[in-house]
Design a protein around this motif. Sequence first.
Motif, PDB file in Angstrom:
ATOM      1  N   PRO A  98       0.913  -1.070  -0.142  1.00  0.00           N
ATOM      2  CA  PRO A  98       0.321  -0.372   0.214  1.00  0.00           C
ATOM      3  C   PRO A  98       0.508   1.155  -0.221  1.00  0.00           C
ATOM      4  CG  PRO A  98      -0.220  -0.611   1.826  1.00  0.00           C
ATOM      5  CD  PRO A  98       0.980  -2.046   1.526  1.00  0.00           C
ATOM      6  N   LYS A  99       0.382   2.924  -0.552  1.00  0.00           N
ATOM      7  CA  LYS A  99       0.895   3.498  -0.547  1.00  0.00           C
ATOM      8  C   LYS A  99      -0.047   4.353   0.021  1.00  0.00           C
ATOM      9  CE  LYS A  99       4.713   2.727  -2.627  1.00  0.00           C
ATOM     10  NZ  LYS A  99       5.488   1.375  -1.719  1.00  0.00           N
ATOM     11  N   ASN A 100       0.800   5.409   1.053  1.00  0.00           N
ATOM     12  CA  ASN A 100      -0.810   6.844   1.185  1.00  0.00           C
ATOM     13  C   ASN A 100      -1.539   6.625   2.090  1.00  0.00           C
ATOM     14  OD1 ASN A 100      -1.987   9.112   2.105  1.00  0.00           O
ATOM     15  ND2 ASN A 100      -2.169  10.071  -0.354  1.00  0.00           N
ATOM     16  N   THR A 101      -1.129   6.030   3.468  1.00  0.00           N
ATOM     17  CA  THR A 101      -1.911   4.917   4.418  1.00  0.00           C
ATOM     18  C   THR A 101      -2.628   6.508   5.260  1.00  0.00           C
ATOM     19  OG1 THR A 101      -0.711   4.577   5.557  1.00  0.00           O
ATOM     20  CG2 THR A 101      -1.228   2.973   3.469  1.00  0.00           C
ATOM     21  N   PHE A 102      -3.751   5.916   5.811  1.00  0.00           N
ATOM     22  CA  PHE A 102      -4.347   6.844   7.336  1.00  0.00           C
ATOM     23  C   PHE A 102      -4.563   4.877   8.147  1.00  0.00           C
ATOM     24  CE2 PHE A 102      -6.814   8.659  10.491  1.00  0.00           C
ATOM     25  CZ  PHE A 102      -6.051  10.207  10.249  1.00  0.00           C
ATOM     26  N   ASP A 103      -4.249   4.411   9.137  1.00  0.00           N
ATOM     27  CA  ASP A 103      -5.014   4.041  10.278  1.00  0.00           C
ATOM     28  C   ASP A 103      -5.511   4.237  11.074  1.00  0.00           C
ATOM     29  OD1 ASP A 103      -5.222   1.265  12.059  1.00  0.00           O
ATOM     30  OD2 ASP A 103      -5.292   1.222  10.158  1.00  0.00           O
ATOM     31  N   THR A 104      -7.571   4.848  11.572  1.00  0.00           N
ATOM     32  CA  THR A 104      -7.605   4.859  12.408  1.00  0.00           C
ATOM     33  C   THR A 104      -7.020   4.408  13.448  1.00  0.00           C
ATOM     34  OG1 THR A 104      -9.675   3.909  12.230  1.00  0.00           O
ATOM     35  CG2 THR A 104      -9.355   5.562  10.950  1.00  0.00           C
ATOM     36  N   GLN A 105      -7.401   2.632  14.026  1.00  0.00           N
ATOM     37  CA  GLN A 105      -6.125   2.693  14.743  1.00  0.00           C
ATOM     38  C   GLN A 105      -5.183   2.981  15.762  1.00  0.00           C
ATOM     39  OE1 GLN A 105      -4.765  -1.724  16.091  1.00  0.00           O
ATOM     40  NE2 GLN A 105      -6.736  -2.067  16.447  1.00  0.00           N
TER      41      GLN A 105
END
Length: 390
Positions: A98-105
């Motif tokens: 993956p590229k350019n991730t945002f993980d809410t946890q």
Amino acid sequence: MQAFELITTKEGLEHFGQINANIEWMCFDSEFVGEKRFTTRLCLIQVATEHGLFLIDPFPLKNLGPFLKMIEDPKIVKITHAGENDYRLLYATHGTIPKNTFDTQIAAGFLGYRYPLAFKKLVETELKINLNKSFTVADWEARPFNQNQLKYAIQDIEPLYDLWKKQEADLNKHQRLHWAEEEFRTLEREAYYARDPHHEALNSDLMKSLNKRERLFLLRLFEWRRKTAEEKNYSKEMVLPSKFMSQIVRSMRSGRAGLRENRRIPDKFAGDLWPVMNELYIREISEDEKFLLRQVPTEDEENPNEEILTEFLYLIIRHQCMQKGISHALALPRNWFKKIKNDPGFAEEVFTQGWRKELFGDTFIRWLSQPDNLHIDIKPDVIELRLADN
């Protein structure tokens, strides 16, 4: 709940890729089954974009290219909650990174929440939305889908956009967005997903308590279990339950009779599987195996003073994280202390740069990198933690 599109054909997936060609963000999740198999099976992919909600059934699709292309596109923000397992599966089955991730946890860990935190709890607290989790252990391999299952699946992506925007604003407010983004980048490195096939054996607590001959046999036993599970697509526990490992290893010194007479070991290991067990035990050691066994950490003698110092330091770090509203489990996982002790360079690598350096500062870094030189001085009204050379 908004309407969603269920994609089951090549044409449907291509159309999905076309209408989402220029999006700036996508929320996604997946449902998979890993029980009783070596290779986890991807059963459903849920995606939300500005163009709607989509459910992709991978079973009838030979090629997930349009979706995978979006995961790899650095122009699209990928929003997940605890996305590590989803990314691991995509890497294992398709080589996708993956590229350019945002993980809410992960983001929640920088905003005063414990880590890891369940999606349901986070959504209820931040967005005041109550999620129905009654299909958490549904049979995702069954076809046709139960409509209630699909409604459940949609719940895992519908709140993600609003959660992302709120967390991003809160992280900016506390000047921690760059901290979270640094942690997200971990999910975008191929090395994060590469697995050492011998990791399980070399890090087994049993390994450290064995003699050289037994260690070699245990190393081979783990490898045989993994390869057999992969060939048959069984779980490793189905091939050889871990609870029998110690008994088999320690009984092999007495040969076939040792296995047969140990009532805790299933009969098949002294029966049909005896030729395999014996070959694993008597085969000459290879140079590769010698190299692997040199990596086994030695069993340290118990040092009560060191244990107290480590615990004291850990509590100080927890307090520091609590004061700053950062999850200590995210900032400094407990098992990292073991890594730091075995490899002092690990502390320097992790804590002398990036957000952890900003959080802990130079003093904590010196303590972490020199655990053997730490001392506690107890004085009237003062407890002092210092390095021996200070």
